[in-house]
Design a protein around this motif. Structure first.
Motif, PDB file in Angstrom:
ATOM      1  N   HIS A  69     -35.724   6.404 105.783  1.00  0.00           N
ATOM      2  CA  HIS A  69     -35.568   7.180 104.546  1.00  0.00           C
ATOM      3  C   HIS A  69     -36.951   7.636 104.030  1.00  0.00           C
ATOM      4  CE1 HIS A  69     -33.899   8.665 100.895  1.00  0.00           C
ATOM      5  NE2 HIS A  69     -34.511   7.769 100.145  1.00  0.00           N
ATOM      6  N   ALA A  70     -37.916   6.704 104.050  1.00  0.00           N
ATOM      7  CA  ALA A  70     -39.272   7.042 103.581  1.00  0.00           C
ATOM      8  C   ALA A  70     -39.879   8.135 104.477  1.00  0.00           C
ATOM      9  CB  ALA A  70     -40.154   5.798 103.578  1.00  0.00           C
ATOM     10  N   ALA A  71     -39.592   8.063 105.774  1.00  0.00           N
ATOM     11  CA  ALA A  71     -40.136   9.074 106.696  1.00  0.00           C
ATOM     12  C   ALA A  71     -39.564  10.457 106.368  1.00  0.00           C
ATOM     13  CB  ALA A  71     -39.825   8.692 108.140  1.00  0.00           C
ATOM     14  N   GLN A  72     -38.277  10.488 106.026  1.00  0.00           N
ATOM     15  CA  GLN A  72     -37.672  11.778 105.632  1.00  0.00           C
ATOM     16  C   GLN A  72     -38.341  12.329 104.373  1.00  0.00           C
ATOM     17  OE1 GLN A  72     -33.541  10.895 105.041  1.00  0.00           O
ATOM     18  NE2 GLN A  72     -33.036  11.146 107.197  1.00  0.00           N
ATOM     19  N   MET A  73     -38.579  11.420 103.413  1.00  0.00           N
ATOM     20  CA  MET A  73     -39.245  11.862 102.166  1.00  0.00           C
ATOM     21  C   MET A  73     -40.641  12.420 102.482  1.00  0.00           C
ATOM     22  SD  MET A  73     -38.478   8.704  99.579  1.00  0.00           S
ATOM     23  CE  MET A  73     -39.035   9.439  98.063  1.00  0.00           C
ATOM     24  N   ALA A  74     -41.358  11.695 103.367  1.00  0.00           N
ATOM     25  CA  ALA A  74     -42.727  12.096 103.704  1.00  0.00           C
ATOM     26  C   ALA A  74     -42.728  13.465 104.379  1.00  0.00           C
ATOM     27  CB  ALA A  74     -43.361  11.049 104.618  1.00  0.00           C
ATOM     28  N   LEU A  75     -41.791  13.668 105.295  1.00  0.00           N
ATOM     29  CA  LEU A  75     -41.755  14.951 106.017  1.00  0.00           C
ATOM     30  C   LEU A  75     -41.392  16.089 105.065  1.00  0.00           C
ATOM     31  CD1 LEU A  75     -40.157  13.779 109.383  1.00  0.00           C
ATOM     32  CD2 LEU A  75     -42.559  14.330 108.919  1.00  0.00           C
ATOM     33  N   SER A  91     -42.024   0.492  98.848  1.00  0.00           N
ATOM     34  CA  SER A  91     -42.061  -0.871  98.289  1.00  0.00           C
ATOM     35  C   SER A  91     -40.817  -1.658  98.653  1.00  0.00           C
ATOM     36  CB  SER A  91     -42.189  -0.818  96.756  1.00  0.00           C
ATOM     37  OG  SER A  91     -43.449  -0.316  96.407  1.00  0.00           O
ATOM     38  N   GLN A  92     -39.753  -0.960  98.998  1.00  0.00           N
ATOM     39  CA  GLN A  92     -38.497  -1.646  99.360  1.00  0.00           C
ATOM     40  C   GLN A  92     -38.436  -1.952 100.858  1.00  0.00           C
ATOM     41  OE1 GLN A  92     -36.671  -2.629  96.838  1.00  0.00           O
ATOM     42  NE2 GLN A  92     -38.256  -1.567  95.664  1.00  0.00           N
ATOM     43  N   ALA A  93     -39.439  -1.507 101.626  1.00  0.00           N
ATOM     44  CA  ALA A  93     -39.350  -1.612 103.087  1.00  0.00           C
ATOM     45  C   ALA A  93     -39.808  -2.959 103.640  1.00  0.00           C
ATOM     46  CB  ALA A  93     -40.152  -0.495 103.748  1.00  0.00           C
ATOM     47  N   GLY A  94     -40.562  -3.739 102.824  1.00  0.00           N
ATOM     48  CA  GLY A  94     -41.006  -5.046 103.309  1.00  0.00           C
ATOM     49  C   GLY A  94     -42.499  -5.139 103.620  1.00  0.00           C
ATOM     50  N   ASP A 129     -37.816  -3.125 107.151  1.00  0.00           N
ATOM     51  CA  ASP A 129     -36.432  -2.674 107.224  1.00  0.00           C
ATOM     52  C   ASP A 129     -36.420  -1.239 107.790  1.00  0.00           C
ATOM     53  OD1 ASP A 129     -34.014  -1.384 106.527  1.00  0.00           O
ATOM     54  OD2 ASP A 129     -33.671  -2.808 104.901  1.00  0.00           O
ATOM     55  N   ALA A 130     -35.872  -1.096 109.004  1.00  0.00           N
ATOM     56  CA  ALA A 130     -35.936   0.196 109.700  1.00  0.00           C
ATOM     57  C   ALA A 130     -35.206   1.301 108.933  1.00  0.00           C
ATOM     58  CB  ALA A 130     -35.348   0.053 111.099  1.00  0.00           C
ATOM     59  N   SER A 131     -34.133   0.960 108.221  1.00  0.00           N
ATOM     60  CA  SER A 131     -33.393   2.034 107.539  1.00  0.00           C
ATOM     61  C   SER A 131     -34.183   2.536 106.326  1.00  0.00           C
ATOM     62  CB  SER A 131     -31.971   1.596 107.184  1.00  0.00           C
ATOM     63  OG  SER A 131     -32.026   0.517 106.296  1.00  0.00           O
ATOM     64  N   VAL A 132     -34.877   1.625 105.619  1.00  0.00           N
ATOM     65  CA  VAL A 132     -35.715   2.082 104.495  1.00  0.00           C
ATOM     66  C   VAL A 132     -36.872   2.931 105.035  1.00  0.00           C
ATOM     67  CG1 VAL A 132     -37.133   1.384 102.525  1.00  0.00           C
ATOM     68  CG2 VAL A 132     -35.114   0.047 103.126  1.00  0.00           C
ATOM     69  N   LEU A 133     -37.425   2.490 106.163  1.00  0.00           N
ATOM     70  CA  LEU A 133     -38.523   3.262 106.779  1.00  0.00           C
ATOM     71  C   LEU A 133     -38.064   4.670 107.144  1.00  0.00           C
ATOM     72  CD1 LEU A 133     -40.399   1.047 109.388  1.00  0.00           C
ATOM     73  CD2 LEU A 133     -41.153   1.811 107.124  1.00  0.00           C
ATOM     74  N   THR A 149     -45.538   5.200 111.011  1.00  0.00           N
ATOM     75  CA  THR A 149     -45.137   3.803 110.782  1.00  0.00           C
ATOM     76  C   THR A 149     -43.853   3.466 111.531  1.00  0.00           C
ATOM     77  OG1 THR A 149     -46.089   4.052 108.598  1.00  0.00           O
ATOM     78  CG2 THR A 149     -44.654   2.140 108.942  1.00  0.00           C
ATOM     79  N   GLU A 150     -42.886   4.398 111.479  1.00  0.00           N
ATOM     80  CA  GLU A 150     -41.589   4.087 112.096  1.00  0.00           C
ATOM     81  C   GLU A 150     -41.723   3.961 113.619  1.00  0.00           C
ATOM     82  OE1 GLU A 150     -42.416   6.587 110.168  1.00  0.00           O
ATOM     83  OE2 GLU A 150     -41.823   8.520 111.009  1.00  0.00           O
ATOM     84  N   ALA A 151     -42.671   4.714 114.209  1.00  0.00           N
ATOM     85  CA  ALA A 151     -42.895   4.613 115.657  1.00  0.00           C
ATOM     86  C   ALA A 151     -43.587   3.289 115.998  1.00  0.00           C
ATOM     87  CB  ALA A 151     -43.735   5.791 116.148  1.00  0.00           C
ATOM     88  N   VAL A 152     -44.540   2.892 115.157  1.00  0.00           N
ATOM     89  CA  VAL A 152     -45.234   1.615 115.404  1.00  0.00           C
ATOM     90  C   VAL A 152     -44.241   0.462 115.274  1.00  0.00           C
ATOM     91  CG1 VAL A 152     -47.105   0.080 114.666  1.00  0.00           C
ATOM     92  CG2 VAL A 152     -47.413   2.566 114.532  1.00  0.00           C
ATOM     93  N   HIS A 153     -43.431   0.547 114.212  1.00  0.00           N
ATOM     94  CA  HIS A 153     -42.417  -0.501 114.002  1.00  0.00           C
ATOM     95  C   HIS A 153     -41.509  -0.606 115.243  1.00  0.00           C
ATOM     96  CE1 HIS A 153     -39.004  -2.651 112.278  1.00  0.00           C
ATOM     97  NE2 HIS A 153     -38.249  -1.659 112.707  1.00  0.00           N
TER      98      HIS A 153
END
Ligand SMILES: CC(C)(COP(=O)([O-])OP(=O)([O-])OC[C@H]1O[C@@H](n2cnc3c(N)ncnc32)[C@H](O)[C@@H]1OP(=O)([O-])[O-])[C@@H](O)C(=O)NCCC(=O)NCCSC(=O)C[C@@](C)(O)CC(=O)[O-]
Length: 284
Positions: free
Chosen positions: A273-279, A36-39, A267-271, A250-254
């Motif tokens: 962080h979210a990718a780390q959580m997802a993994l 939700s913080q990523a935009g 926001d690439a840095s929030v993405l 998502t981060e690759a598409v972005h």
């Protein structure tokens, strides 16, 4: 600033629905709160389907109740029938999605009915959604290939897309469910679909099993599409599509869209962080 291309984040739903480990609602809520913080302006967070069919999504109401809703973000839920609609409305989903298939065999495997029966089932859902002003998105699975039945005819995809628009969907997302489509396959499919729909009401939903999802997005951009579904960390797969790997990340598409000069608003840095959580959630 480049032209805006939107990413519809589907990780918390399409991504997590296939995980073998039952993920506690608190972990899903933390992921959604980070996203939700990523935009994003739309995040698909739940599905209200039979818990016997997809146990991982049984806590949709808990997830929707637990998240911190950010202003300007619509939190979406997948529904197969009126029972799912009622669950999504009670949980205050901001929009819902109905899902059909271009392949008969996949439709039977995924929702236990024919394509025509599924479209009939959506009629009352669409009427009920209209009555409460709830936007409805449509999905079409297997737009190029079916895991059970091989190649899917572009005309079959176009027919289902048209039916979903005719019943009132505001956007239709085109699912390469098993992620085996090639750019040529996507081109042929889009040629047929663009006879019945305008590109700015279509979305590309490409899994990445064959490693060509980013190329498929580029081909779709060339055809005028400006919305793409993706799952942070490349989470995902469909429980009824054997062999399907995750959604395109998502981060690759972005990163690819930025490289091509588009603006995603993310926001690439929030993405990251979210990718780390997802993994971490899937134990990678
Ligand atoms: C559609 C059904 C329900 C038909 O399932 P069914 O067994 O044919 O239908 P039913 O009406 O006989 O219901 C069976 C049981 O489910 C219950 N039930 C019925 N509806 C609901 C509901 N909404 N919420 C909760 N429970 C429900 C119902 O009450 C009953 O419970 P029982 O009496 O056995 O205890 C089932 O096949 C189903 O839930 N399928 C879901 C499949 C699914 O979620 N697949 C993954 C999502 S699709 C996807 O990932 C692709 C996509 C969208 O991402 C795009 C792409 O990549 O292609």
């Amino acid at each position: 600033m480049g032209e805006r291309v939107r990413i519809f984040e589907v990780g918390p739903r399409d991504g997590l629905q296939n995980e073998a480990r039952i993920i506690p609602a608190a972990e899903k809520i933390a992921l959604v709160d980070c996203l939700s913080q990523a935009g994003f302006d739309r995040i698909e967070v739940a599905s209200f389907v039979s818990p016997k069919w997809v146990p991982q999504m049984a806590d949709g109401a808990q997830v929707l109740a637990g998240i911190t809703r950010a202003p300007g973000v619509r939190y979406a839920a997948l529904v197969p029938n009126m029972r799912g609609f009622e669950g999504a409305v009670a949980a205050e989903a901001d929009e819902i999605a109905v899902f059909a298939s271009a392949s008969e065999v996949f439709s039977q495997a995924n929702i236990n009915c024919s394509v025509a029966e599924s479209l009939d089932r959506f009629g009352p859902v669409m009427n009920a959604a209209r009555a409460v002003d709830l936007p409805v998105r449509g999905y079409v699975s297997c737009v190029v290939e079916c895991p059970y039945d091989g190649a899917v005819a572009p005309g079959d995809v176009a027919r289902v897309v048209k039916a979903l628009f005719d019943m009132g969907c505001y956007e239709v997302s085109l699912g390469d469910t098993i992620g085996r489509a090639t750019p040529d396959g996507i081109k042929a499919m889009l040629k047929a679909v663009l006879d019945v729909a305008v590109p700015d009401r279509l979305a590309g939903h490409y899994h990445d099993t064959g490693g060509r999802a980013l190329e498929n997005i580029e081909v779709s951009l060339d055809h005028g599409l400006r919305v793409f579904d993706a799952a942070v960390g490349g989470l995902g797969g469909c429980p009824y599509a054997p062999g399907a790997a995750g959604n395109v990340a998502t981060e690759a598409v972005h990163a690819r869209l930025v490289q091509l000069g588009y603006d995603t608003g993310l926001d690439a840095s929030v993405l990251a962080h979210a990718a780390q959580m997802a993994l971490a959630m899937r134990g990678d």
